[in-house]
Design an enzyme around this catalytic site. Sequence first.
Site, PDB file in Angstrom:
ATOM      1  N   ASP A 314      -9.909  86.078 130.192  1.00  0.00           N
ATOM      2  CA  ASP A 314      -8.573  85.634 129.836  1.00  0.00           C
ATOM      3  C   ASP A 314      -8.671  84.791 128.559  1.00  0.00           C
ATOM      4  O   ASP A 314      -9.763  84.462 128.085  1.00  0.00           O
ATOM      5  CB  ASP A 314      -7.914  84.867 130.991  1.00  0.00           C
ATOM      6  CG  ASP A 314      -6.392  84.908 130.892  1.00  0.00           C
ATOM      7  OD1 ASP A 314      -5.858  85.149 129.788  1.00  0.00           O
ATOM      8  OD2 ASP A 314      -5.715  84.686 131.913  1.00  0.00           O
ATOM      9  N   GLU A 511       3.651  81.073 133.139  1.00  0.00           N
ATOM     10  CA  GLU A 511       2.370  80.475 133.522  1.00  0.00           C
ATOM     11  C   GLU A 511       2.565  79.062 134.082  1.00  0.00           C
ATOM     12  O   GLU A 511       3.576  78.746 134.684  1.00  0.00           O
ATOM     13  CB  GLU A 511       1.395  80.523 132.332  1.00  0.00           C
ATOM     14  CG  GLU A 511       1.110  81.973 131.907  1.00  0.00           C
ATOM     15  CD  GLU A 511      -0.038  82.107 130.919  1.00  0.00           C
ATOM     16  OE1 GLU A 511      -1.038  81.390 131.028  1.00  0.00           O
ATOM     17  OE2 GLU A 511       0.063  82.983 130.030  1.00  0.00           O
TER      18      GLU A 511
END
Length: 618
Positions: A314, A511
């Site tokens: 990521d 997020e």
Amino acid sequence: MRWRSFLLLPWMLAMLSACGGAMTAPSPTVTIAIYRDPAVPIPARVEDLLQRMTLAEKIGQMTLIEKNSLTADQVRDLFIGGVLSGGGGYPATDNSPAAWAEMVNTFQHAALSTRLGIPIIYGADGVHGHNNLYGAVIFPHNIGLGAANNPVLVEQIGRATATEMAATGVFWNYAPGVMVVRDVRWGRTYEGYAERPDHVATLAAAFVRGLQAPDIAAPNRVIGTPKHYLGDGGTAWGSSTTENYQLDQGETMGDEAILRAVHLPPYRATIAAGAQVIMASYSSWNGQKMHASSYWLSDVLKQELGFSGFVVSDWAAIDQIDPNYDRAVITAINAGIDMNMVPYDARRFINALTRAVEAGAVSEERINDAVRRILTVKFAMGLFEQPFAQTNLLPQIGSTMHRELARTAVAESLVLLKNEQQLLPLTKDIRHLYIGGQAANDLGIQAGGWTIEWQGRVGSIIPGTTILAGIQAAVSPQTVVEYNEHGRFTGDPGAADAVCIAVVGELPYAEGRGDSASLSLPINEQRVLYRMEETCARLVVVLIAGRPLIVTDSLPRWDALVVAWLPGSEGAGVADVLFGDRPFRGRLPVTWPRSLDQLPLGSGNGEPLFPYGFGLTP
Ligand code: BGC
Ligand code: BGC
């Protein structure tokens, strides 16, 4: 049987003539490298290419860089393997399909002009359509698709998304999110389909099939990336160490049996469906970052599950493993990360990994394994043969067909939680309709995070149909529709022939910034509701939200409650169901808590407000 005969593509010709200098027009007998021959089986192409590569070229392949952080020339000079658009990563000057295609093609030309001419793979988060691109069709976020729970529909959405992405040369999608969400306070709840592993697995596999159809090497295919491996949906409140995040990037709860039973099944299913790349999770387990776990990345994913594709990190996630960057890189690569998503400084990573290999801290064997995996995927996708944007598909971006599909998805995703006196569906010839709430008339709110910008944005940020416009188009010409975002009306919403619809919602987030301690509506939206509860004879509430909100105390004051999740660009799908053109058929993909102390899932504390699977059918 696919057409396989050999031909020199124009860019190959360009390269040959660039290298050859004095070369004359190539004849069909020109010999070319084995790896360039599509008739040769993929493993042989990979080995042929691999043995030609220098260490620098190999490490370049393992580097994925954000497009604003380097130029096309640097992509060439550093032999970069992948380029990405992060959330909001549209072309700087013009967020149009043509500008996207040109941006991606420019990087591709640079990569192809290297000695070996290995194409880059360009990636972006197409988590609800090609969502960074203005004009793309924006589908409901996954939680809505979880409510619709229709794998055929999800597969079609995968196909439509792939078509819009391939048109711009973005052949790699950082989707589907396959998180099994155990705590709906999480800001990524809406990126997941459901709270149950089997439910997630079925829909995620359908999405991967849709993206990669009809064939992984077809020019209009896009490869998916189930994410984030492993346990991202199971973190503990307060365990995050990033910014002021709470759940996101935190520590996953439960023993190995829980990880395997709850979080692993979607990976098995998507690998079986042909997933080629898996993204590792920022989260930790037993105090160890997933990016550092050779047990989960190598032993379980690659050995036990037999995953033969590559693992991508990521965004800057490797940096979190260790304050010493060299050590972080060594740990991650040895654990099984094959490609590193380095948002800012490609050279820093390349230098660190080069030092590590020279010092023997990372073996050449590990490097070869990573590069072999990456090249295998690139060959399997036909990227060497079809490296450029499929601009013949450009007319399909935002097409009526895709919009119709999204509208159907919106309609199928609505969940009816309350319906006093069978108020819904409404008749189209209703006399007076009073509509309140900012979310009724705001495409940015109805699309949510990961729309044009990483965090999404309030306002008219995408083309599409608002919920209000959808309602106006649905009702009879005689119906008087009054809209006021604050819920202050000039007519009489208390009249016997009037119905009120409050469309209220969460403001966009993504997020960890969306981690919510309260699961409440913004204060303005609450005021709109109070006002309408006071003045309306009959009140339908349409909730625009990425997750369940705590509505226990207000619910008695509402006659009907419809959850529309984050429907995306086609708000008309809401009206289709409110006015009976389509049935209510959505079911809750997550448990709806009565109070916060019922979180995370399984905490006990009594019955939820509505159980998983609930949804009325009038
Ligand atoms: C997210 C990923 C995403 C990546 C690139 C990260 O912050 O966690 O899901 O794919 O950024 O945008
Ligand atoms: C990027 C996102 C990424 C995030 C990670 C943002 O700046 O646009 O793609 O997920 O950073 O923190």
